[in-house]
Structure formats: C-alpha cells, structure tokens
Design a protein around this motif. Structure first.
Motif, PDB file in Angstrom:
ATOM      1  N   UNK A 133       0.827  -1.221   0.000  1.00 54.57           N
ATOM      2  CA  UNK A 133       0.000   0.000   0.000  1.00 54.57           C
ATOM      3  C   UNK A 133       0.858   1.267   0.000  1.00 54.57           C
ATOM      4  N   UNK A 134       2.006   1.208   0.685  1.00 57.86           N
ATOM      5  CA  UNK A 134       2.917   2.362   0.730  1.00 57.86           C
ATOM      6  C   UNK A 134       3.845   2.422  -0.479  1.00 57.86           C
ATOM      7  N   UNK A 135       3.704   1.428  -1.387  1.00 62.43           N
ATOM      8  CA  UNK A 135       4.562   1.308  -2.576  1.00 62.43           C
ATOM      9  C   UNK A 135       6.039   1.116  -2.203  1.00 62.43           C
ATOM     10  N   UNK A 136       6.260   0.460  -1.066  1.00 63.81           N
ATOM     11  CA  UNK A 136       7.615   0.120  -0.629  1.00 63.81           C
ATOM     12  C   UNK A 136       7.959  -1.330  -0.972  1.00 63.81           C
ATOM     13  N   UNK A 137       6.968  -2.069  -1.511  1.00 60.75           N
ATOM     14  CA  UNK A 137       7.177  -3.445  -1.971  1.00 60.75           C
ATOM     15  C   UNK A 137       6.265  -3.656  -3.174  1.00 60.75           C
ATOM     16  N   UNK A 138       6.712  -4.489  -4.082  1.00 59.94           N
ATOM     17  CA  UNK A 138       5.864  -4.833  -5.225  1.00 59.94           C
ATOM     18  C   UNK A 138       4.924  -5.953  -4.806  1.00 59.94           C
ATOM     19  N   UNK A 139       3.725  -6.000  -5.392  1.00 61.42           N
ATOM     20  CA  UNK A 139       2.842  -7.125  -5.091  1.00 61.42           C
ATOM     21  C   UNK A 139       3.551  -8.434  -5.459  1.00 61.42           C
ATOM     22  N   UNK A 140       3.452  -9.407  -4.582  1.00 62.00           N
ATOM     23  CA  UNK A 140       4.144 -10.675  -4.789  1.00 62.00           C
ATOM     24  C   UNK A 140       3.365 -11.805  -4.147  1.00 62.00           C
ATOM     25  N   UNK A 141       3.722 -13.009  -4.525  1.00 60.41           N
ATOM     26  CA  UNK A 141       3.198 -14.215  -3.899  1.00 60.41           C
ATOM     27  C   UNK A 141       4.274 -14.709  -2.943  1.00 60.41           C
ATOM     28  N   UNK A 142       3.874 -15.128  -1.760  1.00 59.82           N
ATOM     29  CA  UNK A 142       4.825 -15.668  -0.793  1.00 59.82           C
ATOM     30  C   UNK A 142       4.370 -17.082  -0.422  1.00 59.82           C
ATOM     31  N   UNK A 143       5.270 -18.045  -0.589  1.00 61.36           N
ATOM     32  CA  UNK A 143       4.981 -19.444  -0.289  1.00 61.36           C
ATOM     33  C   UNK A 143       5.770 -19.847   0.946  1.00 61.36           C
ATOM     34  N   UNK A 144       5.061 -20.370   1.946  1.00 67.34           N
ATOM     35  CA  UNK A 144       5.688 -20.767   3.211  1.00 67.34           C
ATOM     36  C   UNK A 144       5.390 -22.240   3.441  1.00 67.34           C
ATOM     37  N   UNK A 145       6.379 -23.095   3.227  1.00 71.90           N
ATOM     38  CA  UNK A 145       6.206 -24.533   3.365  1.00 71.90           C
ATOM     39  C   UNK A 145       6.911 -25.008   4.634  1.00 71.90           C
ATOM     40  N   UNK A 146       6.594 -26.214   5.042  1.00 73.50           N
ATOM     41  CA  UNK A 146       7.224 -26.796   6.222  1.00 73.50           C
ATOM     42  C   UNK A 146       8.606 -27.333   5.849  1.00 73.50           C
ATOM     43  N   UNK A 147       9.627 -26.859   6.523  1.00 76.83           N
ATOM     44  CA  UNK A 147      10.999 -27.250   6.227  1.00 76.83           C
ATOM     45  C   UNK A 147      11.376 -28.645   6.676  1.00 76.83           C
ATOM     46  N   UNK A 148      10.502 -29.311   7.381  1.00 76.29           N
ATOM     47  CA  UNK A 148      10.796 -30.672   7.823  1.00 76.29           C
ATOM     48  C   UNK A 148      10.224 -31.639   6.795  1.00 76.29           C
ATOM     49  N   UNK A 149      11.098 -32.369   6.140  1.00 72.78           N
ATOM     50  CA  UNK A 149      10.681 -33.324   5.111  1.00 72.78           C
ATOM     51  C   UNK A 149      11.672 -34.472   5.109  1.00 72.78           C
ATOM     52  N   UNK A 150      11.160 -35.672   5.238  1.00 76.09           N
ATOM     53  CA  UNK A 150      12.046 -36.841   5.247  1.00 76.09           C
ATOM     54  C   UNK A 150      11.455 -37.939   4.382  1.00 76.09           C
ATOM     55  N   UNK A 151      12.338 -38.739   3.852  1.00 75.00           N
ATOM     56  CA  UNK A 151      11.952 -39.878   3.032  1.00 75.00           C
ATOM     57  C   UNK A 151      11.660 -41.045   3.967  1.00 75.00           C
ATOM     58  N   UNK A 152      10.561 -41.768   3.752  1.00 71.90           N
ATOM     59  CA  UNK A 152      10.289 -42.925   4.607  1.00 71.90           C
ATOM     60  C   UNK A 152      11.436 -43.935   4.546  1.00 71.90           C
ATOM     61  N   UNK A 153      11.698 -44.616   5.666  1.00 71.76           N
ATOM     62  CA  UNK A 153      12.798 -45.581   5.741  1.00 71.76           C
ATOM     63  C   UNK A 153      12.519 -46.825   4.913  1.00 71.76           C
ATOM     64  N   UNK A 154      11.290 -47.100   4.615  1.00 72.90           N
ATOM     65  CA  UNK A 154      10.910 -48.270   3.823  1.00 72.90           C
ATOM     66  C   UNK A 154       9.440 -48.180   3.496  1.00 72.90           C
ATOM     67  N   UNK A 155       8.884 -49.193   2.854  1.00 71.72           N
ATOM     68  CA  UNK A 155       7.481 -49.094   2.467  1.00 71.72           C
ATOM     69  C   UNK A 155       6.528 -48.918   3.634  1.00 71.72           C
ATOM     70  N   UNK A 156       6.889 -49.429   4.805  1.00 71.49           N
ATOM     71  CA  UNK A 156       6.024 -49.272   5.970  1.00 71.49           C
ATOM     72  C   UNK A 156       6.763 -48.643   7.141  1.00 71.49           C
TER      73      UNK A 156
END
Length: 180
Positions: A133-156
C-alpha cells in the motif's frame, strides 16, 4: 506458578523485551499451555505465545489498506509419502487481475518452527499489505512450506530420525513439488 490460599494459580514476570515470546505454564511440575493464549508451534513443540509491542511501531498491524489472502494448500508429496501443507500469501489484486504475473518469494521458517510461523507469529501478510500500500514493496506471492521433510525408511517404515532425517528431503520437496 504458585498456588494461592484461594486455590488460584498466578505468576508475575519481570518486564519482557519487545517482540514475540513463547512460554508455558508450570503448575506443580506439570507443563501446560496457557488456555488464554493461542497455541503456536515454536521451540519444536506447541507453546503459548505473547507479543510485546514496540512503542510507535505499526508496520505489522492490520491497517486500513487493501488486504491480500493467506491460502492453505494441501498437497500429497510423492517424495515423503505424506500429505503436506503450505501457506500461500497472494496480494490484494490477485483474484481481480488473473492475467497479472507476480514474483514469488519462498519464505522458510527457522529451526523448531513450522509453516504457520510467518503468518501467526511474524504477521508477514500484514507487513506485505502495508508495504504494498505504501509502494515500498511490489505485489508478490509468498509461499511458506514446512521445512521438515524426510523420506520414509521403507514401504512401511517411519521417516529417518535425527536432524538430517528431519530435513533430508526438503530440497527435493521444494524443487520438485512446491516450486512447480
């Protein structure tokens, strides 16, 4: 906390510095969140929180300006084998201007926090609304995802344990699933 003669628990703290603070209550050695506070995810667990405002500072407060939206997007990660969510801020004119193109900022939380932190604790959406609104930033999209991500150790099997196991797949999740 101490219990008074009347059975009411109370606590008095010294003055807190400005900013956001996590806290928990302890009554007779039992840790609990304050039922009078919103519960936030910080310090690696759910915790109560309090914001001590800075005198004369209003950049993170809701103001009479056009407001964008915060959307919660669920997606199934083929990398982690789990449903995940990300928060997406879209600027005020996003829905009314479908042909517009916007830069995208991928904003990540710190250690011990999650994808909710930038909105609930950091007020990123309100800050951006005010800056746009103050024209101090351009309109943008901000994506905030969870930084915790792990691959399963096996099928179960459960995900790998330890620090690298908790975040080991995050780069792939971001590059192969979130960004596209």
């Amino acid at each position: 906390m101490t219990r008074g003669i009347d059975g009411v628990w109370s606590v008095t703290t010294p003055p807190l510095v400005e900013g956001f603070h996590y806290y928990a209550l302890d009554a007779d050695g039992v840790r609990m969140n304050d039922p009078g506070s919103h519960t936030y995810f910080g310090m690696g667990m759910d915790a109560s929180g309090i914001e001590v405002p800075e005198d004369g500072v209003s950049y993170s407060l809701a103001q009479d300006v056009p407001h964008g939206d915060v959307r919660i997007r669920l997606y199934h990660s083929k990398i982690t084998g789990q449903w995940r969510r990300c928060f997406v801020y879209t600027p005020p004119d996003y829905d009314s201007n479908p042909s517009a193109r916007y830069p995208v900022l991928y904003l990540q939380h710190g250690s011990g926090e999650d994808e909710t932190g930038w909105i609930f604790q950091g007020h990123a959406n309100l800050i951006l609304d005010n800056l746009i609104a103050e024209k101090k930033a351009v309109p943008m999209i901000v994506v905030m995802d969870n930084g915790y991500a792990s691959v399963p150790a096996g099928p179960f099997g459960p995900p790998a344990q330890g620090r690298s196991g908790e975040i080991g797949a995050f780069e792939d999740v971001m590059i192969k699933e979130v960004i596209p």
